[in-house]
Enzyme design. Structure first.
Site, PDB file in Angstrom:
ATOM      1  N   GLY A   1     -10.999   4.248   6.884  1.00 48.97           N
ATOM      2  CA  GLY A   1     -11.435   2.893   7.229  1.00 48.97           C
ATOM      3  C   GLY A   1     -11.668   2.758   8.723  1.00 48.97           C
TER       4      GLY A   1
ATOM      5  N   ARG B   1     -23.871 -19.080  35.387  1.00 49.88           N
ATOM      6  CA  ARG B   1     -24.799 -18.219  36.132  1.00 49.88           C
ATOM      7  C   ARG B   1     -25.305 -18.959  37.353  1.00 49.88           C
ATOM      8  NH1 ARG B   1     -30.843 -17.645  35.722  1.00 49.88           N
ATOM      9  NH2 ARG B   1     -31.268 -15.681  36.785  1.00 49.88           N
TER      10      ARG B   1
ATOM     11  N   GLU C   1     -18.572  -4.283  23.715  1.00 53.51           N
ATOM     12  CA  GLU C   1     -17.761  -5.483  23.925  1.00 53.51           C
ATOM     13  C   GLU C   1     -16.472  -5.471  23.096  1.00 53.51           C
ATOM     14  OE1 GLU C   1     -21.012  -5.508  23.058  1.00 53.51           O
ATOM     15  OE2 GLU C   1     -21.956  -6.067  24.963  1.00 53.51           O
TER      16      GLU C   1
ATOM     17  N   ASP D   1     -33.498 -16.232  29.818  1.00 52.63           N
ATOM     18  CA  ASP D   1     -33.189 -15.229  28.791  1.00 52.63           C
ATOM     19  C   ASP D   1     -33.247 -15.815  27.380  1.00 52.63           C
ATOM     20  OD1 ASP D   1     -33.069 -12.853  30.144  1.00 52.63           O
ATOM     21  OD2 ASP D   1     -30.911 -12.938  30.523  1.00 52.63           O
TER      22      ASP D   1
ATOM     23  N   HIS E   1      -2.451  -0.882   7.032  1.00 49.91           N
ATOM     24  CA  HIS E   1      -2.084  -1.240   5.651  1.00 49.91           C
ATOM     25  C   HIS E   1      -0.936  -0.365   5.148  1.00 49.91           C
ATOM     26  CE1 HIS E   1      -5.348   1.773   5.431  1.00 49.91           C
ATOM     27  NE2 HIS E   1      -4.675   2.267   4.400  1.00 49.91           N
TER      28      HIS E   1
ATOM     29  N   ASN F   1      -8.395  11.638   3.464  1.00 52.83           N
ATOM     30  CA  ASN F   1      -8.004  11.745   2.050  1.00 52.83           C
ATOM     31  C   ASN F   1      -9.149  11.449   1.086  1.00 52.83           C
ATOM     32  OD1 ASN F   1      -8.223   8.974   2.168  1.00 52.83           O
ATOM     33  ND2 ASN F   1      -6.015   8.583   2.055  1.00 52.83           N
TER      34      ASN F   1
ATOM     35  N   PHE G   1     -21.877 -12.945  23.934  1.00 46.85           N
ATOM     36  CA  PHE G   1     -21.441 -11.722  23.256  1.00 46.85           C
ATOM     37  C   PHE G   1     -19.925 -11.669  23.043  1.00 46.85           C
ATOM     38  CE2 PHE G   1     -25.446 -10.184  25.477  1.00 46.85           C
ATOM     39  CZ  PHE G   1     -26.242 -10.471  24.386  1.00 46.85           C
TER      40      PHE G   1
ATOM     41  N   HIS H   1     -29.463 -15.421  24.254  1.00 44.25           N
ATOM     42  CA  HIS H   1     -28.453 -15.238  25.287  1.00 44.25           C
ATOM     43  C   HIS H   1     -27.730 -16.530  25.665  1.00 44.25           C
ATOM     44  CE1 HIS H   1     -30.128 -11.303  25.487  1.00 44.25           C
ATOM     45  NE2 HIS H   1     -29.495 -10.962  26.596  1.00 44.25           N
TER      46      HIS H   1
ATOM     47  N   HIS I   1      -4.193   3.083  -3.401  1.00 37.87           N
ATOM     48  CA  HIS I   1      -4.382   2.563  -2.047  1.00 37.87           C
ATOM     49  C   HIS I   1      -3.563   1.299  -1.795  1.00 37.87           C
ATOM     50  CE1 HIS I   1      -6.318   0.829   1.520  1.00 37.87           C
ATOM     51  NE2 HIS I   1      -6.267  -0.289   0.827  1.00 37.87           N
TER      52      HIS I   1
ATOM     53  N   ILE J   1     -10.457   8.793   0.238  1.00 37.60           N
ATOM     54  CA  ILE J   1     -10.245   7.581  -0.569  1.00 37.60           C
ATOM     55  C   ILE J   1     -10.289   6.367   0.342  1.00 37.60           C
ATOM     56  CG2 ILE J   1      -8.519   6.269  -1.928  1.00 37.60           C
ATOM     57  CD1 ILE J   1      -9.435   8.584  -3.576  1.00 37.60           C
TER      58      ILE J   1
ATOM     59  N   HIS K   1       0.835  -1.202   0.000  1.00 43.38           N
ATOM     60  CA  HIS K   1       0.000   0.000   0.000  1.00 43.38           C
ATOM     61  C   HIS K   1       0.872   1.255   0.000  1.00 43.38           C
ATOM     62  CE1 HIS K   1      -2.300  -3.338   1.661  1.00 43.38           C
ATOM     63  NE2 HIS K   1      -3.407  -2.710   1.302  1.00 43.38           N
TER      64      HIS K   1
ATOM     65  N   ARG L   1     -19.374 -17.858  38.429  1.00 42.42           N
ATOM     66  CA  ARG L   1     -19.175 -16.403  38.304  1.00 42.42           C
ATOM     67  C   ARG L   1     -18.953 -15.786  39.682  1.00 42.42           C
ATOM     68  NH1 ARG L   1     -24.975 -13.432  37.875  1.00 42.42           N
ATOM     69  NH2 ARG L   1     -26.208 -15.093  38.779  1.00 42.42           N
TER      70      ARG L   1
HETATM   71  C1  TPP Z   1     -11.682  -4.663   9.671  1.00 40.94           C
HETATM   72  C2  TPP Z   1     -11.123  -4.508   8.304  1.00 40.94           C
HETATM   73  N1  TPP Z   1     -11.947  -4.565   7.245  1.00 40.94           N
HETATM   74  C3  TPP Z   1     -11.473  -4.459   5.987  1.00 40.94           C
HETATM   75  C4  TPP Z   1     -10.140  -4.296   5.776  1.00 40.94           C
HETATM   76  C5  TPP Z   1      -9.600  -4.214   4.371  1.00 40.94           C
HETATM   77  N2  TPP Z   1      -9.140  -2.832   4.104  1.00 40.94           N
HETATM   78  C6  TPP Z   1      -7.862  -2.491   4.232  1.00 40.94           C
HETATM   79  S1  TPP Z   1      -7.594  -0.867   3.966  1.00 40.94           S
HETATM   80  C7  TPP Z   1      -9.244  -0.607   3.627  1.00 40.94           C
HETATM   81  C8  TPP Z   1      -9.746   0.762   3.269  1.00 40.94           C
HETATM   82  C9  TPP Z   1      -9.131   1.742   4.154  1.00 40.94           C
HETATM   83  O1  TPP Z   1      -9.420   3.030   3.777  1.00 40.94           O
HETATM   84  P1  TPP Z   1      -8.576   4.180   4.441  1.00 40.94           P
HETATM   85  O2  TPP Z   1      -8.407   3.915   5.864  1.00 40.94           O
HETATM   86  O3  TPP Z   1      -9.195   5.447   4.052  1.00 40.94           O
HETATM   87  O4  TPP Z   1      -7.162   3.983   3.791  1.00 40.94           O
HETATM   88  P2  TPP Z   1      -6.484   4.770   2.571  1.00 40.94           P
HETATM   89  O5  TPP Z   1      -6.960   4.137   1.329  1.00 40.94           O
HETATM   90  O6  TPP Z   1      -6.889   6.180   2.680  1.00 40.94           O
HETATM   91  O7  TPP Z   1      -5.045   4.523   2.806  1.00 40.94           O
HETATM   92  C10 TPP Z   1      -9.954  -1.784   3.753  1.00 40.94           C
HETATM   93  C11 TPP Z   1     -11.387  -1.911   3.517  1.00 40.94           C
HETATM   94  C12 TPP Z   1      -9.298  -4.264   6.911  1.00 40.94           C
HETATM   95  N3  TPP Z   1      -7.988  -4.131   6.805  1.00 40.94           N
HETATM   96  N4  TPP Z   1      -9.818  -4.335   8.148  1.00 40.94           N
HETATM   97 MG    MG Z   2      -8.692   7.086   3.118  1.00 46.26          MG
END
Ligand code: TPP
Ligand code: MG
Length: 668
Positions: free
Chosen positions: A156, A523, A414, A472, A66, A185, A440, A476, A264, A187, A26, A361
């Site tokens: 993200g 419980r 959680e 419950d 990433h 950004n 949960f 649950h 990306h 994106i 990336h 518990r």
């Molecule tokens: C929980 C989770 N879901 C999906 C992904 C796959 N994924 C990696 S980066 C990304 C998009 C991230 O967008 P952003 O944070 O804006 O990163 P940018 O492209 O701006 O670097 C996704 C969906 C992941 N890493 N974690």
């Molecule tokens: Mg982004």
């Protein structure tokens, strides 16, 4: 003389070249956050590349994991133990530069990130840990624990629900030393197919203002002076965490791919990289950093001075407060108190002498009550179920908007709770526990997985562990959860059958230094089991002979956990009356049992003797112990809303049904 621009371009070049060489990765995020990173890491972050474990370092979390080449470039350039060859080996087997940053593998990586939203939640936990430790150890004139937690996060992380859970709590707790820098950004991945306005139109600044954060809006993420100014404003906060919203251009500098989804998560390509080099004025070969740029990045001397200054203050502190200094060292090293073996023995002796028939518990709460006064690093809480999970003890002091404490009201969060617990464990100095209903645990599951992956000592108190919770009903009543937790690598699951097993499960979870433990607790009341010394010693082995067959020669083995152990014991008696000699094996932790040597396992479960496993949960898991010819009394459907005894009866958890299965097996 290297300019700031050169320093940022060094990051850009390392990111695009490493991704190109790996043919995956990336490049966009590191290229877009280069200015922000340069200002933070050279002008603000108080760290020492020569000692990544310095206790009072600022913590840095890159939640948008990433963009791992950004942190690798920063660690390399500032002087951490990450040579250029590691960057050339980006994403390759056994490199220290894996696809996403991994804590424990690469010095300077504070937490493993990549699962979006969890890094920022870990950071909230780290900031809580700082606050709590400061309140425990600082003395007038000695702010010995005094550092900040900085986070990078992207769209993200913002979209992920967990960011709400953790950031809302951070606002409520007023974590002013938490500073997040948002890579705004416009994106994310699907920007390759459409415009982000089709899926993400939150007013993020308003959202964080609503949480009670100090929001610094509209910062140009490529204007170093503006970034610097914003960070200073954030540092001046005394009562609120800060979000600095940085407007950036992904892959800034790439003539064609800047501001596109294409930047990306894919190499820019040789042509675009050449065009970027020309565009930004970087004429050096891949992985070549000019000496002046390298020198300007190097933070080893600055870091050493920062740490030396702290060490001097710590020496003075140690003179004035010797006991506190020794204790802080112990806590940060993750070691248990010197008198631990006496503590553990007292806890075990007490439960045995009391021989109580109570819910596990409640037994867990008793264990906390007994251990917490001797273990000030224990800090825990529940996701709004304190009265059900029984997580509070007489000395619980909630962490509030100011000051420290040892208890967290996590609210109904959680996933956030468990990621925050991971952050507290990662910070060091604390042993966190988190609690909710077992059903949960699913909500928190990926944070549990991350605790296991990162080998963190986090303790999960999961109560209401079966259909035995009763009225419950099926929403649950956990069915698949015990097994689902057991199959997470490095997660130790305990499902104790009485007060003694519960105490020993707690002790094992605390003594374990290389991973999380889940305690599955009932419980309903469970009868106390009497044990001889061999059986008592067997509990810590995860599985043991609780009640031997009459005559010592079992025709059959009943394996049970938790609330089903007393059923197995009752069935053993009924079978004995019918002339069938059965052994009862209690298996509070299959994970721990599986780690015992072959001889021990074979002594508990001798070959050739038919086996029945009894557990109020999915049957599949138990096949590995009973084989295809054995039997499992389990539950492969959802439960029912009714009193527990009726549900157990309906689903076959009766002495008669166990006896029926046993006789069929012995006759076969
Ligand atoms: C929980 C989770 N879901 C999906 C992904 C796959 N994924 C990696 S980066 C990304 C998009 C991230 O967008 P952003 O944070 O804006 O990163 P940018 O492209 O701006 O670097 C996704 C969906 C992941 N890493 N974690
Ligand atoms: Mg982004």
């Amino acid at each position: 003389m290297a300019t700031r621009n050169d320093l940022c371009n060094a990051i850009r070049a390392l990111a695009m070249d490493a991704v190109q060489k790996a043919n995956s990765g990336h490049p966009g995020m590191p290229m877009g956050m280069a200015e922000i990173a340069e200002v933070l890491w050279r002008s603000h972050l108080r760290h020492h590349p020569g000692n990544p474990a310095w206790a009072n370092r600022d913590r840095f979390v890159m939640s948008n994991g990433h963009g791992s080449m950004l942190i690798y470039a920063l660690l390399h350039l500032t002087g951490y133990d990450l040579p250029i060859d590691e960057l050339k080996n980006f994403r390759q087997l056994h490199s220290r530069t894996p696809g996403h940053p991994e804590q424990g593998l690469t010095a300077g990586v504070e937490t493993t990130t990549g699962p979006l939203g969890q890094g920022v939640s870990n950071a909230v936990g780290m900031a809580i840990a700082e606050r709590v430790l400061a309140s425990q150890f600082n003395r007038p004139g000695f702010d010995i624990i005094d550092h900040r937690t900085y986070v990078f996060l992207g769209d993200g992380c913002m979209m992920e629900g967990i960011s709400h859970e953790a950031c809302a709590l951070a606002g409520t707790l007023g974590l002013n030393k938490l500073i997040a820098l948002y890579d705004d950004n416009g994106i994310s991945i699907d920007s390759e197919k459409g415009k982000i306005e089709s899926w993400f139109t939150d007013d993020t600044p308003k959202r964080f203002e609503a949480y009670g954060w100090n929001v610094i809006r509209g910062v140009d993420g490529h204007d170093s002076a503006a970034i610097d100014h914003a960070i200073q404003a954030a540092q001046a906060q005394t009562a609120r965490p800060s979000l600095i919203c940085c407007r950036t251009i992904i892959a800034k500098g790439a003539p064609k791919k800047a501001n596109t989804g294409a930047a990306h998560g894919a190499p820019l390509g040789a042509d675009e990289i050449a065009a970027t080099r020309a565009n930004i004025g970087w004429n050096h070969a891949p992985f070549e950093i000019p000496a002046d740029v390298r020198a300007a990045w190097d933070q080893r001397a600055r870091g050493a001075a920062l740490e030396a200054d702290w060490n001097r203050r710590f020496e003075d502190y140690a003179k004035a407060f010797p006991a506190e200094a020794v204790e802080l060292r112990r806590r940060m090293a993750g070691e248990l108190p010197a008198d631990w073996s006496a503590v553990r023995q007292a806890v075990i002796d007490k439960v045995i002498s009391q021989a109580e028939t109570i819910a596990t518990r409640k037994a867990s709460q008793n264990a906390i009550e007994a251990l917490a006064p001797r273990l000030p690093e224990l800090i825990g809480g529940s996701a709004d179920l304190a009265g059900s999970n029984l997580t509070m003890w007489s000395g619980s002091k909630p962490v509030a908007k100011t000051g420290g404490g040892n208890y967290l009201f996590f609210g109904v969060r959680e996933f956030g709770m468990c990621a925050i617990a991971n952050g507290m464990a990662l910070h060091a100095g604390l042993i966190p526990y988190a609690a909710t209903f077992l059903v949960f645990s699913d909500y928190a599951r990926n944070a549990l997985r991350m605790a296991a992956l990162m080998k963190q000592r986090v303790i999960c108190v999961f109560t209401h562990d079966s259909v035995g919770l009763g009225e419950d009903g099926p929403t649950h009543q956990p069915i698949e959860h015990a097994s689902a937790l057991r199959i997470i690598p490095n997660m130790d699951v305990w499902r104790p059958c009485d007060t003694t097993e519960t105490a020993i499960a707690w002790l094992a979870a605390i003594e374990r230094r290389d991973g999380p433990s889940s305690l599955l607790l009932s419980r309903q009341n469970l009868p106390f089991q009497k044990r001889d010394s061999t059986a008592l010693a067997g509990i810590a082995k995860g599985g043991y002979v609780l009640a031997e067959a009459t005559g010592g020669k079992p025709a059959l083995i009943l394996i049970a956990t938790g609330s089903e152990v007393s059923l197995a014991v009752a069935a053993q008696e009924a079978l004995a009356a019918q002339g069938v000699a059965a052994r009862v094996v209690s298996m509070p932790s299959s994970n721990v049992f599986d780690r015992q040597d072959r001889a021990y396992r074979a002594a508990v479960l001798p070959a050739g003797v038919p086996r029945i496993a009894i557990e109020a949960g999915v049957s599949d898991f138990w096949r590995k112990y009973v084989g295809l010819d054995g039997a499992v009394i389990g539950i492969d459907r959802f439960g029912e809303s009714a009193p527990a005894t009726e549900v157990f009866k309906l689903l076959g958890f009766t002495v008669d049904n166990v006896v029926k299965h046993a006789r069929a097996l012995v006759a076969a």
